[in-house]
Design a protein around this motif. Structure first.
Motif, PDB file in Angstrom:
ATOM      1  N   TYR A   1      55.371 102.094  57.724  1.00 43.21           N
ATOM      2  CA  TYR A   1      55.875 102.352  56.372  1.00 43.21           C
ATOM      3  C   TYR A   1      55.206 103.596  55.787  1.00 43.21           C
ATOM      4  O   TYR A   1      55.870 104.416  55.144  1.00 43.21           O
ATOM      5  N   ILE A   2      53.912 103.749  55.999  1.00 44.18           N
ATOM      6  CA  ILE A   2      53.204 104.936  55.504  1.00 44.18           C
ATOM      7  C   ILE A   2      53.766 106.192  56.151  1.00 44.18           C
ATOM      8  O   ILE A   2      54.005 107.211  55.481  1.00 44.18           O
ATOM      9  N   ASP A   3      54.007 106.142  57.450  1.00 47.67           N
ATOM     10  CA  ASP A   3      54.592 107.280  58.159  1.00 47.67           C
ATOM     11  C   ASP A   3      55.964 107.614  57.578  1.00 47.67           C
ATOM     12  O   ASP A   3      56.296 108.787  57.339  1.00 47.67           O
ATOM     13  N   ALA A   4      56.761 106.591  57.333  1.00 49.98           N
ATOM     14  CA  ALA A   4      58.102 106.789  56.765  1.00 49.98           C
ATOM     15  C   ALA A   4      58.009 107.393  55.361  1.00 49.98           C
ATOM     16  O   ALA A   4      58.782 108.288  55.009  1.00 49.98           O
ATOM     17  N   PHE A   5      57.074 106.906  54.572  1.00 51.59           N
ATOM     18  CA  PHE A   5      56.894 107.438  53.217  1.00 51.59           C
ATOM     19  C   PHE A   5      56.553 108.921  53.253  1.00 51.59           C
ATOM     20  O   PHE A   5      57.127 109.731  52.504  1.00 51.59           O
ATOM     21  N   LEU A   6      55.645 109.311  54.114  1.00 49.96           N
ATOM     22  CA  LEU A   6      55.237 110.713  54.202  1.00 49.96           C
ATOM     23  C   LEU A   6      56.402 111.607  54.639  1.00 49.96           C
ATOM     24  O   LEU A   6      56.525 112.748  54.188  1.00 49.96           O
ATOM     25  N   LYS A   7      57.281 111.073  55.506  1.00 50.72           N
ATOM     26  CA  LYS A   7      58.436 111.848  55.953  1.00 50.72           C
ATOM     27  C   LYS A   7      59.497 111.978  54.860  1.00 50.72           C
ATOM     28  O   LYS A   7      60.235 112.957  54.812  1.00 50.72           O
ATOM     29  N   SER A   8      59.567 110.981  53.992  1.00 56.42           N
ATOM     30  CA  SER A   8      60.620 110.955  52.974  1.00 56.42           C
ATOM     31  C   SER A   8      60.181 111.488  51.612  1.00 56.42           C
ATOM     32  O   SER A   8      61.027 111.777  50.766  1.00 56.42           O
ATOM     33  N   LYS A   9      58.874 111.594  51.392  1.00 63.89           N
ATOM     34  CA  LYS A   9      58.357 111.940  50.064  1.00 63.89           C
ATOM     35  C   LYS A   9      58.955 113.240  49.517  1.00 63.89           C
ATOM     36  O   LYS A   9      59.319 113.333  48.343  1.00 63.89           O
ATOM     37  N   GLY A  10      59.081 114.255  50.374  1.00 59.75           N
ATOM     38  CA  GLY A  10      59.598 115.543  49.927  1.00 59.75           C
ATOM     39  C   GLY A  10      61.042 115.492  49.481  1.00 59.75           C
ATOM     40  O   GLY A  10      61.498 116.368  48.730  1.00 59.75           O
ATOM     41  N   ALA A  11      61.773 114.473  49.930  1.00 59.09           N
ATOM     42  CA  ALA A  11      63.187 114.348  49.573  1.00 59.09           C
ATOM     43  C   ALA A  11      63.396 113.554  48.295  1.00 59.09           C
ATOM     44  O   ALA A  11      64.519 113.432  47.809  1.00 59.09           O
ATOM     45  N   LEU A  12      62.306 113.004  47.732  1.00 59.24           N
ATOM     46  CA  LEU A  12      62.414 112.261  46.480  1.00 59.24           C
ATOM     47  C   LEU A  12      62.327 113.230  45.305  1.00 59.24           C
ATOM     48  O   LEU A  12      61.624 114.239  45.367  1.00 59.24           O
ATOM     49  N   SER A  13      63.026 112.920  44.234  1.00 56.77           N
ATOM     50  CA  SER A  13      63.071 113.817  43.079  1.00 56.77           C
ATOM     51  C   SER A  13      61.726 113.860  42.366  1.00 56.77           C
ATOM     52  O   SER A  13      61.127 112.811  42.111  1.00 56.77           O
ATOM     53  N   PRO A  14      61.240 115.058  42.010  1.00 56.30           N
ATOM     54  CA  PRO A  14      59.969 115.145  41.296  1.00 56.30           C
ATOM     55  C   PRO A  14      60.072 114.788  39.821  1.00 56.30           C
ATOM     56  O   PRO A  14      59.091 114.360  39.212  1.00 56.30           O
ATOM     57  N   ASP A  15      61.265 114.959  39.240  1.00 57.54           N
ATOM     58  CA  ASP A  15      61.371 114.764  37.782  1.00 57.54           C
ATOM     59  C   ASP A  15      62.696 114.194  37.291  1.00 57.54           C
ATOM     60  O   ASP A  15      62.939 114.108  36.092  1.00 57.54           O
ATOM     61  N   GLY A  16      63.586 113.794  38.209  1.00 52.42           N
ATOM     62  CA  GLY A  16      64.848 113.171  37.806  1.00 52.42           C
ATOM     63  C   GLY A  16      65.993 114.099  37.498  1.00 52.42           C
ATOM     64  O   GLY A  16      67.102 113.651  37.201  1.00 52.42           O
ATOM     65  N   THR A  17      65.756 115.422  37.562  1.00 54.15           N
ATOM     66  CA  THR A  17      66.796 116.381  37.209  1.00 54.15           C
ATOM     67  C   THR A  17      67.860 116.481  38.299  1.00 54.15           C
ATOM     68  O   THR A  17      67.536 116.635  39.480  1.00 54.15           O
ATOM     69  N   ILE A  18      69.121 116.432  37.898  1.00 57.35           N
ATOM     70  CA  ILE A  18      70.248 116.555  38.826  1.00 57.35           C
ATOM     71  C   ILE A  18      70.614 118.032  38.944  1.00 57.35           C
ATOM     72  O   ILE A  18      70.868 118.692  37.931  1.00 57.35           O
ATOM     73  N   PRO A  19      70.629 118.621  40.145  1.00 58.13           N
ATOM     74  CA  PRO A  19      70.918 120.050  40.294  1.00 58.13           C
ATOM     75  C   PRO A  19      72.337 120.399  39.861  1.00 58.13           C
ATOM     76  O   PRO A  19      73.268 119.632  40.117  1.00 58.13           O
ATOM     77  N   GLU A  20      72.485 121.546  39.222  1.00 60.09           N
ATOM     78  CA  GLU A  20      73.788 121.950  38.687  1.00 60.09           C
ATOM     79  C   GLU A  20      74.855 122.074  39.773  1.00 60.09           C
ATOM     80  O   GLU A  20      76.024 121.790  39.536  1.00 60.09           O
ATOM     81  N   LYS A  21      74.468 122.525  40.954  1.00 62.69           N
ATOM     82  CA  LYS A  21      75.435 122.719  42.036  1.00 62.69           C
ATOM     83  C   LYS A  21      75.631 121.446  42.871  1.00 62.69           C
ATOM     84  O   LYS A  21      76.418 121.447  43.821  1.00 62.69           O
ATOM     85  N   GLY A  22      74.930 120.386  42.519  1.00 62.82           N
ATOM     86  CA  GLY A  22      74.988 119.167  43.310  1.00 62.82           C
ATOM     87  C   GLY A  22      76.366 118.512  43.352  1.00 62.82           C
ATOM     88  O   GLY A  22      76.803 118.023  44.394  1.00 62.82           O
ATOM     89  N   ALA A  23      77.054 118.507  42.214  1.00 59.65           N
ATOM     90  CA  ALA A  23      78.376 117.864  42.168  1.00 59.65           C
ATOM     91  C   ALA A  23      79.369 118.592  43.056  1.00 59.65           C
ATOM     92  O   ALA A  23      80.192 117.957  43.737  1.00 59.65           O
ATOM     93  N   ALA A  24      79.293 119.922  43.089  1.00 57.58           N
ATOM     94  CA  ALA A  24      80.199 120.704  43.936  1.00 57.58           C
ATOM     95  C   ALA A  24      79.907 120.435  45.410  1.00 57.58           C
ATOM     96  O   ALA A  24      80.830 120.335  46.234  1.00 57.58           O
ATOM     97  N   THR A  25      78.633 120.299  45.757  1.00 58.47           N
ATOM     98  CA  THR A  25      78.256 119.988  47.140  1.00 58.47           C
ATOM     99  C   THR A  25      78.795 118.618  47.538  1.00 58.47           C
ATOM    100  O   THR A  25      79.335 118.445  48.636  1.00 58.47           O
ATOM    101  N   ALA A  26      78.654 117.657  46.646  1.00 58.55           N
ATOM    102  CA  ALA A  26      79.133 116.307  46.934  1.00 58.55           C
ATOM    103  C   ALA A  26      80.642 116.292  47.135  1.00 58.55           C
ATOM    104  O   ALA A  26      81.154 115.609  48.025  1.00 58.55           O
ATOM    105  N   LEU A  27      81.363 117.055  46.319  1.00 52.84           N
ATOM    106  CA  LEU A  27      82.822 117.114  46.459  1.00 52.84           C
ATOM    107  C   LEU A  27      83.207 117.723  47.803  1.00 52.84           C
ATOM    108  O   LEU A  27      84.121 117.231  48.473  1.00 52.84           O
TER     109      LEU A  27
END
Length: 344
Positions: free
Chosen positions: A282-308
């Motif tokens: 679990y610790i190994d998994a956390f370290l691999k995933s930590k960088g992909a977690l949001s630092p402050d909750g902000t949704i990127p402006e271009k994110g919706a276009a990427t999702a579409l």
């Protein structure tokens, strides 16, 4: 009279200071709120668990009831059906639902990259060379229609394969997924941590695409691809802005706590059952995933276009769909939460 007035005022002030949660609760339109999630044990939803376990929801005056489902698509159905208020799920569902005439809006981000990993089964596909080899094969996902399914579809599309060229099998979010690989029931798996790290460390799988790495996720999707978030029907947000703000505050605090936390801190907070019997993994998994977690909750402006774009690669009909991308997310609540909790 002046002395009496002063004493009464002082008592009232003391009461307000002594019971801040009561004051907050009185201002909430819906203090008891139900959150549907698909696979709560996954690191994809770690901010939700941290907010719950550290009492951040309670600190905002909320009684947050979290209901766990096998996958994000099922969590979404719970909100559509009215048995839950808010989804903790994949961002792209907000885009997809708008194309179906249902207005859903994300209001705080938990993950800035999908963290979904596509891997092949070393037992059934020892000679795997490319994604094209998956034609006619069985691919495990948390649940059909969930973000793990969408991610797999997107990678397949880039290799010229259609969803109908493979068979998708729902394997849930925990031990059933591991067993499906080890028993040879599936040829590939589109899944998340800690499941992926457990299988990888044991030599059961070979990773093909890894969106736990933000740079790789941006490359795969051609831009920022928002992942786990809290989203709700627009009508719920309109009726309950203070409640939504309280939910956002809790998640933003959790996001910031995670970024400052070490593996030992995480282990102390998450429920024992989430560790799947192996703290080191679990610790190994956390370290691999930590960088992909949001630092402050902000949704990127271009994110919706990427999702579409990601959704359209799977369903070409969406290329002609009329979608108001500004209506599928808002950072209004996140800005206020960061102002209130600049350091978490």
């Amino acid at each position: 009279m002046q002395r009496r007035h002063f004493l009464l005022s002082s008592a009232a002030a003391a009461t307000a200071v002594a019971a801040p949660s009561l004051v907050r609760a009185q201002s909430l339109e819906k203090p008891k709120v139900t959150i549907a999630v698909g696979g709560k044990n996954l690191l994809y939803y770690l901010p939700l668990t941290v907010a719950e376990m550290l009492g951040y929801f309670k600190a905002e005056g909320l009684d947050a009831q979290i209901v766990d489902f096998a996958g994000g698509s099922q969590a979404l159905r719970a909100v559509v059906g009215g048995s839950a208020d808010v989804v903790s799920g994949a961002f792209e569902h907000t885009v997809n639902m708008q194309t179906k005439g249902q207005r859903m809006r994300a209001f705080v981000l938990q993950g800035r990259a999908p963290q979904v990993v596509l891997a092949v089964n070393n037992r059934t596909m020892p000679n795997f060379k490319s994604v094209a080899d998956l034609k006619g094969k069985k691919i495990g996902v948390t649940a059909p229609g969930s973000s793990t399914n969408v991610m797999a579809n997107f990678v397949l599309a880039q290799a010229g394969l259609k969803p109908s060229d493979v068979s998708f099998i729902g394997v849930g979010a925990t031990n059933a997924a591991i067993a499906a690989i080890r028993q040879g029931q599936i040829d590939a798996l589109s899944h998340l941590d800690p499941v992926i790290t457990i299988l990888e460390r044991a030599g059961d799988i070979r990773i093909v695409t890894d969106t736990r790495i933000v740079a790789e996720a941006d490359k795969v999707f051609g831009g920022p691809m928002p992942a786990a978030c809290l989203y709700a029907p627009q009508a719920f947000i309109d009726r309950n802005p203070n409640t939504v703000q309280a939910l956002t505050n809790a998640i933003v605090r959790a996001n910031k706590w995670i970024q400052a936390a070490g593996p030992g801190d995480i282990i102390k907070v998450v429920p024992e059952g989430f560790l799947l019997g192996d703290r080191a993994v679990y610790i190994d998994a956390f370290l691999k995933s930590k960088g992909a977690l949001s630092p402050d909750g902000t949704i990127p402006e271009k994110g919706a276009a990427t999702a579409l774009r990601a959704l359209a690669s799977v369903d070409p009909a969406l290329n002609n769909a009329k979608v108001d991308l500004n209506a599928v997310y808002t950072n209004e609540f996140v800005r206020k939460a960061n102002a209130k909790y600049p350091r978490g």
